[in-house]
Design an enzyme around this catalytic site. Sequence first.
Site, mmCIF file in Angstrom:
data_model
loop_
_atom_site.group_PDB
_atom_site.id
_atom_site.type_symbol
_atom_site.label_atom_id
_atom_site.label_comp_id
_atom_site.label_asym_id
_atom_site.label_seq_id
_atom_site.Cartn_x
_atom_site.Cartn_y
_atom_site.Cartn_z
ATOM 1 N N ARG A 146 -8.464 -0.815 8.165
ATOM 2 C CA ARG A 146 -9.453 0.119 7.643
ATOM 3 C C ARG A 146 -9.722 1.257 8.629
ATOM 4 O O ARG A 146 -10.866 1.606 8.920
ATOM 5 C CB ARG A 146 -10.751 -0.601 7.311
ATOM 6 C CG ARG A 146 -11.535 0.143 6.263
ATOM 7 C CD ARG A 146 -12.666 -0.675 5.721
ATOM 8 N NE ARG A 146 -13.371 0.165 4.737
ATOM 9 C CZ ARG A 146 -14.273 -0.273 3.908
ATOM 10 N NH1 ARG A 146 -14.608 -1.528 3.891
ATOM 11 N NH2 ARG A 146 -14.853 0.536 3.070
ATOM 12 N N GLN A 202 0.825 -1.197 0.000
ATOM 13 C CA GLN A 202 0.000 0.000 0.000
ATOM 14 C C GLN A 202 0.868 1.260 0.000
ATOM 15 O O GLN A 202 0.338 2.365 -0.119
ATOM 16 C CB GLN A 202 -0.906 0.011 1.237
ATOM 17 C CG GLN A 202 -1.902 -1.129 1.273
ATOM 18 C CD GLN A 202 -2.724 -1.174 2.553
ATOM 19 O OE1 GLN A 202 -2.946 -2.255 3.077
ATOM 20 N NE2 GLN A 202 -3.207 -0.053 3.045
#
Lengths: 291, 794
Positions: free
Chosen positions: B368, B221
């Site tokens: 998240r 990421q």
Amino acid sequence: MYPSRFRYEAPRSLEEAIELLRLGGGEAKVLAGGQSLVPMLKLRFASPEMVVDINNIAGLDYHRVDPDGTIRIGALCRHADLENSAILHAHQPTMAAAAPVIADPIVRNRGTLVGSLCHADPQGDWASVMIALGGSIIAQGPNGRRSIPVADFVKGPFQNVLAFDELAIEAVVPAPKGVVNGGYLKLERRVGDFATVGVAIALESSSGVIIRAGIGLTGVGGTTINAIEAAKALIGGPLTAESIANAGDLAAQGAQPRTDHRGSATYKRHIVRTFVVRILDGVVESMERAA
Amino acid sequence: MSLDEIKIGGMGASRRRVEDNRFIRGKGNYIDDIVLPGMLHMEILRSPFAHARIKSIDTSKAWGIPGVRLVMTGEMMASRNLAWMPTLSYDTQAVLATDKVRFQGQEVACVIADDAYIAKDGCEAIVVEYEPLPVIVNPLQAMAPGAPLIRDDKENQHDNVVFDWEVGDKSGTERAFAQADVVSKLDLHYPRSHPSPMETCGSIADFDRATSKLTVYMTSQAPHIIRAAVAMVAELPEHMIRIVSPDLGGGFGNKVPVYPGYVASILASILLERPVKWIEDKTGNLISTGFARDVYLRGEMALRKDGKILGIRMHTDSDHGAFFSDAQPSKFKIGLMHSAFACYDIPVAHLTARGVYTNKAPGGVAYRCSFRVTEAMFFQERMVQAAADDLDMDQAEFRRINFVGDDDFPHRTAFGFLTDSGQYGKCLDVGLEAIGYKDFLKQKEEAKKRGRLLGIGISTMTEPLGAGNSREYDILGIKMFDSAELRVHMTGKAILRTGAKSQGQGHETTWAQIVAHELGIPADDITVEEGDTDTAPFGMGTYASRSTPVAGAAIAMVSRKIRAKARKLAAHLLEVSEEDVEWELGRFYVRSSPDRGVTIQECAMAAYTNMPDGMEPGLENNAYYDPPNLTWPFACYIATVEVDPQTGVWDVLNVVAVDDCGVRINPMIVEGQIMGGLTEAYAMASMQFITFDEEGNCIGSNYMDYLLPTAWETPGFELHEVVTPCPHHPIGAKGIGECATVGGPAAFVNAVMDALKGTGVRNIDMPLLSDRVYEALTKRRDVSGMPPMRTDDV
């Protein structure tokens, strides 16, 4: 997935398949729907030398009802076929109730009832249903066919009584002698999870009197539980609040659950009792409606 | 005439996701789709024990298997000073175990072979002799006197404590509690979970001896951080390292850290001078890569009889596993836990936090969320409901009287955060109206008379997201800014690159919309690229809902730089002075004569064909953006449930979500984010957790045991919005990727607890599995506390 190496065979006839199993000498596994075998291959829990894929054998994907009411399910009949079956809805309420709650829709598209029975997972739903129904398995080997009651078919967790060169080709539900009733209830943490508890009840009655009863319990023992005492207690009378509660208690006593991450033993017994009562209450309602 | 912004796919357009064109055709380019000539395959042998000394490793049989090219052990890594690597939290983590294994699934050896089957066969042929050691699976055991020392590899580490940390005003808080009419207490656990992206982690390391260049395709990421880390750790020159993060099949924070598999594949490629591919299997991903949560709370709230909160006291015990490798960019040891209660006007608060080592997988990640915000908001909203119940007050009213008012911004929270905007009361009103609050309360009373248990749960919260600002947020010293580079081609088409990295968020779609909004170039004319460190500008990647708040702002800023140059070109083309040129979407015109104008595309052409004397040709620029503050979205989630008292099974009746994430770039994508977040919230509340038995065996190592929700049981959600633009963001946007995951769980749990109100049950720890609910109901007591797996009545 990276299973161990195995030889793959795809026979086109039963005879050929049985010959391959004979050659395999106990080191061959049969692949039907693959919903249990393939995960085991993936995890290398199973490392067979040979996989005999029977999907190319014609004529095994049927399920039908004989004129006398016997129901026959072929080795390649998928769960989804049973879920969508008009035959079951018309003739067999316990199976009709179980079919839509087997695993999840993806598994149901591939998995088979006969394969599930052979896998002999104590958390498999169909074994309870077939035990409740007094069903049997037709096995074919080099020396012909034999019929094995499902209650005797499972030897232990993940163990069945088939000889290594025998293939289960059909499951049979015997013709009923009375009015058929029953149901299946399953507690699962999520669709597709194994049953925390499953209860299958199959009844036959004549003029409101129970003449045959079978109760199978899923997920509450080392093997599928045949709750014989609970079933026996229902026979010979009508369903009453008292007989229903009694059957629930006996079934809960017959369960042999273990505490695990799906719940405590106490809880599972309680659910067995609750589900027996709920199914039988439902039967009473439907009998009243019919009358 | 100005362009229709929606038609060109600008801000506010629910533009279809352009990346889906390839995904739905099976044409995505994920790590395992990449095949390089001569590529070898790596598999990892993992520890079956949670804590054991390694007595010996015999690799001879593995070396003997045809097709095995290399077997690597900790000893071999140690000889290259690579047996241990630094973590993102300034601890160390074993790459391959040398002395002992410290969690089940720890990496012990690697086999590199001609194909993945052989590599796996090779792993099975390695014989490891272990001497099992006592196992620690929770903070209580970790802190017990005489507990076995997990990190005996570290000098000066004499117990299992990772850190002790505090924030807030201790004595002031004590004074507030002394004056309280009522003190409401609640102990909670936010269980361990795993982000579990569909695609596991993986890498292909390709070291080219001829050019000395190392290319690593990997599931990251944050590819630029990886490049920097590799340069610093492996002491390879940074310009000779290229990290490519291809299409990612989800990340959710799991793909932020550096994992041993990446490091091992890089070393293997350097040693073998061939590309080496490592694709983790699902079990490997679940048992060894970054988990999330696993925090215990002791919470206390000082209250005045009329419902005013006077002070908050929190103590957390967090379980970090065997290595402290929390992937968090803040200077705060327990992340942004102290963002709790930010939406409430709290005079004073104090938080103490202790982190411990256990024999569980390391790598706490922000699943998240911004780090620890999920736990913070869950604790907050559970404590708020318990307090309202303790005061016998309506839970909506209790929130309302404690909210920070619309006119009270900027607001400094008791823990020191600065919130800048919000309409909390309005959000709550929209939610209550949508769920039919008053009617439901009546319905609930009616149902109760018939033995049915209905409940309603509210969760309201504002959370800090979009790390960072560079004052307080960095990774390994690199400040938390982000970047965008925009090149407008001669024909008015453009390519945009950013330092973020989409894992499914839809950047290729929404980034183009920001450019369309700023420049009037249709979104369809803009290509968006991310993830290749050789081409993308340096950025800190995508997590913590930071892409829109930071990279998104950089995109707006670089677009404005382009527009400024285009204005000069327009003045040249229109033969007027720059001051006489006006802008409307997609076009400059002469103020005194609006019919005379040039489009942005005409300006682009001029930049390459007809620039004024002295002007540098071309129309491209970049922007690095350091946000002045975090963004503070607000949300109100309300759920109604019915609990079956005979089984403990609960069903969701309705869910209403009201999100204020400021200006929405692509409403469809925002709604998708909220729905996904609510699904995860429902999952946390009902089924999704990873636990361990007493031996440290991971219960949840596959998708049969680690329950992810499917469409079959996930309830429907009704979405509403309130828009309070972010005052400091160039387009008024705030983050939205995580709000529902963060705020949602408490709504479901509060609803079930509301249904159980009056039964003597104040808390059931998540997940609210039916057996826990049943046990609480029948025994009329809380079901909460430390795992391991419950064995209450064998």
